[in-house]
Design an enzyme around this catalytic site. Structure first.
Site, mmCIF file in Angstrom:
data_model
loop_
_atom_site.group_PDB
_atom_site.id
_atom_site.type_symbol
_atom_site.label_atom_id
_atom_site.label_comp_id
_atom_site.label_asym_id
_atom_site.label_seq_id
_atom_site.Cartn_x
_atom_site.Cartn_y
_atom_site.Cartn_z
ATOM 1 N N LYS A 104 42.441 50.848 40.631
ATOM 2 C CA LYS A 104 42.774 50.902 42.050
ATOM 3 C C LYS A 104 43.463 52.226 42.370
ATOM 4 O O LYS A 104 44.148 52.786 41.533
ATOM 5 C CB LYS A 104 43.726 49.759 42.433
ATOM 6 N N GLY A 132 39.165 42.757 42.920
ATOM 7 C CA GLY A 132 39.640 41.379 43.020
ATOM 8 C C GLY A 132 39.386 40.781 44.384
ATOM 9 O O GLY A 132 38.500 41.257 45.096
ATOM 10 N N SER A 134 42.403 39.161 42.081
ATOM 11 C CA SER A 134 42.503 38.615 40.728
ATOM 12 C C SER A 134 43.770 39.151 40.070
ATOM 13 O O SER A 134 44.345 40.137 40.514
ATOM 14 C CB SER A 134 41.284 39.026 39.908
ATOM 15 N N LYS A 187 45.424 47.833 49.209
ATOM 16 C CA LYS A 187 46.130 46.672 48.675
ATOM 17 C C LYS A 187 47.178 47.120 47.662
ATOM 18 O O LYS A 187 48.311 46.633 47.643
ATOM 19 C CB LYS A 187 45.148 45.713 48.010
#
Length: 200
Positions: A104, A132, A134, A187
């Protein structure tokens, strides 16, 4: 059964490798750290996931060529800040193998997404991204979860979905590579901001 290369031996890399190994695939992992490699190969342990026993179908190496040779695709699972320098070290071995980015974030210096970083270094690369929602701890012990794989190439989507899908994991597909990259990157930084806010 497939032969799969995993570049990166952190918690997420080990969790993905464990999931794939449980399904009968042969997984070769790369670690930059000799101690981590020996712990995985000899003690069958991972310091990031205490209590997990490393599956017998997983072998760890420090040589990129050993990890990548004779595999069908590559999971790139290093921290975003190391993506370019790590890929530079193994891009000569990629050939026609798809590179699936499982990290990420953005490249700090350029603000490029990680698929852009890979394509900067190897414009002919076949790229996908896996995201995800996850958690490594849950995936490593087969708690049911959902992932999405994005690629502009249908054959990559079919291969990753077919390899990962099982009773404990559902894989959705998308051709919106940039959208998936941006969602998971934001995120990461949203979670960082939340943790920082909670400390204040």
């Amino acid at each position: 059964m497939k032969k799969i290369a995993v570049i990166g031996s952190g918690s997420w890399g080990v969790a993905l490798a464990t999931h794939l190994a449980r399904s009968g695939n042969q997984v070769k992992m790369w670690s930059f750290n000799e101690q981590e490699m020996r712990m995985m190969n000899e003690e069958r342990k991972c310091k990031f996931l205490p209590g997990l026993e490393i599956h017998n179908n997983i072998t760890c190496y420090q040589e990129f060529e050993k990890v990548i040779e004779d595999t069908e695709f590559i999971l790139h699972v290093t921290p975003s800040k190391f993506t370019r320098q790590t890929f530079k070290q193994y891009k000569q071995y990629v050939g026609n193998k798809p590179v699936i980015i499982c990290s990420k974030g953005f490249e700090k210096e350029t603000l490029k997404t990680l698929d852009e970083v890979i394509l900067d270094e190897l414009p002919t690369a076949k790229v996908g991204v896996l995201s995800g929602p996850s958690h490594a701890e849950e995936v490593s012990i087969a708690i049911p979860t959902v992932l999405v794989v994005a690629s502009k190439q249908e054959d990559i989507l079919e291969m990753i979905q077919g390899t990962f899908m099982c009773n404990e994991m559902r894989i959705y597909t998308s051709k919106d590579v940039k959208g998936v990259e941006l969602r998971r990157s934001f995120k990461k930084y949203y979670c960082f901001l939340c943790r920082s806010s909670n400390r204040n």
